[in-house]
Design a protein around this motif. Sequence first.
Motif, PDB file in Angstrom:
ATOM      1  N   ARG A  90      69.620  -7.269  29.999  1.00 31.74           N
ATOM      2  CA  ARG A  90      68.549  -7.608  30.931  1.00 31.74           C
ATOM      3  C   ARG A  90      67.174  -7.160  30.442  1.00 31.74           C
ATOM      4  N   SER A  91      67.112  -6.154  29.577  1.00 30.15           N
ATOM      5  CA  SER A  91      65.809  -5.680  29.123  1.00 30.15           C
ATOM      6  C   SER A  91      65.396  -6.304  27.794  1.00 30.15           C
ATOM      7  N   ALA A  92      66.318  -6.960  27.121  1.00 29.57           N
ATOM      8  CA  ALA A  92      66.013  -7.588  25.831  1.00 29.57           C
ATOM      9  C   ALA A  92      65.312  -8.916  26.048  1.00 29.57           C
ATOM     10  N   SER A  93      64.479  -9.260  25.097  1.00 29.70           N
ATOM     11  CA  SER A  93      63.823 -10.564  25.195  1.00 29.70           C
ATOM     12  C   SER A  93      64.868 -11.651  24.926  1.00 29.70           C
ATOM     13  N   GLU A  94      64.653 -12.784  25.478  1.00 27.72           N
ATOM     14  CA  GLU A  94      65.594 -13.894  25.310  1.00 27.72           C
ATOM     15  C   GLU A  94      65.532 -14.476  23.902  1.00 27.72           C
ATOM     16  N   ILE A  95      64.431 -14.289  23.209  1.00 27.30           N
ATOM     17  CA  ILE A  95      64.308 -14.786  21.845  1.00 27.30           C
ATOM     18  C   ILE A  95      64.326 -13.578  20.913  1.00 27.30           C
ATOM     19  N   GLY A  96      65.416 -13.442  20.188  1.00 27.73           N
ATOM     20  CA  GLY A  96      65.549 -12.349  19.236  1.00 27.73           C
ATOM     21  C   GLY A  96      65.151 -12.803  17.848  1.00 27.73           C
ATOM     22  N   PRO A  97      65.395 -11.982  16.841  1.00 31.77           N
ATOM     23  CA  PRO A  97      65.007 -12.345  15.477  1.00 31.77           C
ATOM     24  C   PRO A  97      65.761 -13.570  14.940  1.00 31.77           C
ATOM     25  N   HIS A  98      66.894 -13.902  15.534  1.00 31.92           N
ATOM     26  CA  HIS A  98      67.688 -15.040  15.067  1.00 31.92           C
ATOM     27  C   HIS A  98      67.712 -16.181  16.078  1.00 31.92           C
ATOM     28  N   GLY A  99      66.778 -16.175  17.023  1.00 34.16           N
ATOM     29  CA  GLY A  99      66.733 -17.247  18.007  1.00 34.16           C
ATOM     30  C   GLY A  99      67.185 -16.771  19.371  1.00 34.16           C
ATOM     31  N   PRO A 100      67.465 -17.718  20.280  1.00 32.38           N
ATOM     32  CA  PRO A 100      67.854 -17.344  21.648  1.00 32.38           C
ATOM     33  C   PRO A 100      69.153 -16.547  21.682  1.00 32.38           C
ATOM     34  N   ARG A 101      69.278 -15.732  22.693  1.00 32.39           N
ATOM     35  CA  ARG A 101      70.494 -14.939  22.891  1.00 32.39           C
ATOM     36  C   ARG A 101      71.668 -15.887  23.096  1.00 32.39           C
ATOM     37  N   THR A 102      72.759 -15.636  22.386  1.00 32.23           N
ATOM     38  CA  THR A 102      73.932 -16.497  22.522  1.00 32.23           C
ATOM     39  C   THR A 102      75.023 -15.834  23.346  1.00 32.23           C
ATOM     40  N   MET A 103      74.924 -14.538  23.558  1.00 31.60           N
ATOM     41  CA  MET A 103      75.933 -13.800  24.320  1.00 31.60           C
ATOM     42  C   MET A 103      75.509 -13.732  25.787  1.00 31.60           C
ATOM     43  N   PRO A 104      76.449 -13.771  26.704  1.00 35.22           N
ATOM     44  CA  PRO A 104      76.084 -13.650  28.124  1.00 35.22           C
ATOM     45  C   PRO A 104      75.370 -12.333  28.421  1.00 35.22           C
ATOM     46  N   VAL A 105      74.531 -12.356  29.423  1.00 35.48           N
ATOM     47  CA  VAL A 105      73.825 -11.158  29.884  1.00 35.48           C
ATOM     48  C   VAL A 105      74.753 -10.492  30.902  1.00 35.48           C
ATOM     49  N   TRP A 106      75.589  -9.561  30.407  1.00 29.34           N
ATOM     50  CA  TRP A 106      76.622  -8.976  31.255  1.00 29.34           C
ATOM     51  C   TRP A 106      76.048  -8.131  32.376  1.00 29.34           C
ATOM     52  N   GLY A 107      74.916  -7.481  32.149  1.00 24.02           N
ATOM     53  CA  GLY A 107      74.307  -6.691  33.219  1.00 24.02           C
ATOM     54  C   GLY A 107      73.994  -7.549  34.435  1.00 24.02           C
ATOM     55  N   GLN A 108      73.465  -8.718  34.196  1.00 22.01           N
ATOM     56  CA  GLN A 108      73.154  -9.651  35.285  1.00 22.01           C
ATOM     57  C   GLN A 108      74.435 -10.149  35.954  1.00 22.01           C
ATOM     58  N   ARG A 109      75.438 -10.490  35.157  1.00 22.83           N
ATOM     59  CA  ARG A 109      76.693 -10.992  35.724  1.00 22.83           C
ATOM     60  C   ARG A 109      77.432  -9.910  36.502  1.00 22.83           C
ATOM     61  N   PHE A 110      77.445  -8.678  35.977  1.00 17.28           N
ATOM     62  CA  PHE A 110      78.110  -7.581  36.688  1.00 17.28           C
ATOM     63  C   PHE A 110      77.394  -7.309  38.018  1.00 17.28           C
ATOM     64  N   ARG A 111      76.068  -7.394  38.009  1.00  8.75           N
ATOM     65  CA  ARG A 111      75.306  -7.166  39.246  1.00  8.75           C
ATOM     66  C   ARG A 111      75.605  -8.261  40.270  1.00  8.75           C
ATOM     67  N   GLN A 112      75.622  -9.507  39.833  1.00 10.58           N
ATOM     68  CA  GLN A 112      75.924 -10.610  40.743  1.00 10.58           C
ATOM     69  C   GLN A 112      77.313 -10.444  41.347  1.00 10.58           C
ATOM     70  N   ALA A 113      78.279 -10.034  40.524  1.00 13.55           N
ATOM     71  CA  ALA A 113      79.637  -9.833  41.033  1.00 13.55           C
ATOM     72  C   ALA A 113      79.682  -8.699  42.043  1.00 13.55           C
ATOM     73  N   ALA A 114      78.871  -7.661  41.834  1.00 19.50           N
ATOM     74  CA  ALA A 114      78.851  -6.518  42.754  1.00 19.50           C
ATOM     75  C   ALA A 114      78.270  -6.897  44.116  1.00 19.50           C
ATOM     76  N   LEU A 115      77.489  -7.944  44.147  1.00 18.25           N
ATOM     77  CA  LEU A 115      76.858  -8.367  45.402  1.00 18.25           C
ATOM     78  C   LEU A 115      77.633  -9.446  46.148  1.00 18.25           C
ATOM     79  N   GLN A 116      78.773  -9.852  45.611  1.00 21.47           N
ATOM     80  CA  GLN A 116      79.566 -10.906  46.235  1.00 21.47           C
ATOM     81  C   GLN A 116      80.561 -10.336  47.244  1.00 21.47           C
ATOM     82  N   PRO A 117      80.725 -11.008  48.386  1.00 21.06           N
ATOM     83  CA  PRO A 117      81.790 -10.621  49.318  1.00 21.06           C
ATOM     84  C   PRO A 117      83.142 -10.892  48.681  1.00 21.06           C
TER      85      PRO A 117
END
Length: 145
Positions: A90-117
């Motif tokens: 979540r704190s890394a820029s989306e464009i790294g030295p080799h282009g856009p991030r290709t791996m999922p942003v797990w911090g965002q996904r884990f947070r979304q899952a924590a907020l789900q009923p």
Amino acid sequence: MAGHRIETRIACGLLLGTCWAAAAAQTPLRVDAGKLEYDAHCASCHGPAGAGNGELRRFLTVPPSDLSTLARRNGGAFPNQLVWEVIDGRSASEIGPHGPRTMPVWGQRFRQAALQPPVTAAEPEWTVRNRSVALLDYLSRLQQK
């Protein structure tokens, strides 16, 4: 005589069941949360041992990293902070030295899952951190010696 044998078998069965239950109660159930996270979220790309040879590799434009050599590539020390930042994402820029991030942003996904009923975390960031720490610990244990 036949009734005596049945009673003896029942008594033996009850005794064995009691012994088994007592032994099971003394054996703690061990759950490796990091391995569960890895198997659920990483192994399909990075492979079961972290070598970058997961079943989805052939569909990816950027090959997954060999996670089992992170320490070796970092002078023998596991790069905790770097791996934490890559997992969280979540704190890394989306464009790294080799282009856009290709791996999922797990911090965002884990947070979304924590907020789900049905269970909504009172402190979703703690859920993100706990899951990330478990994964980080598991990855440190995957390192080749």
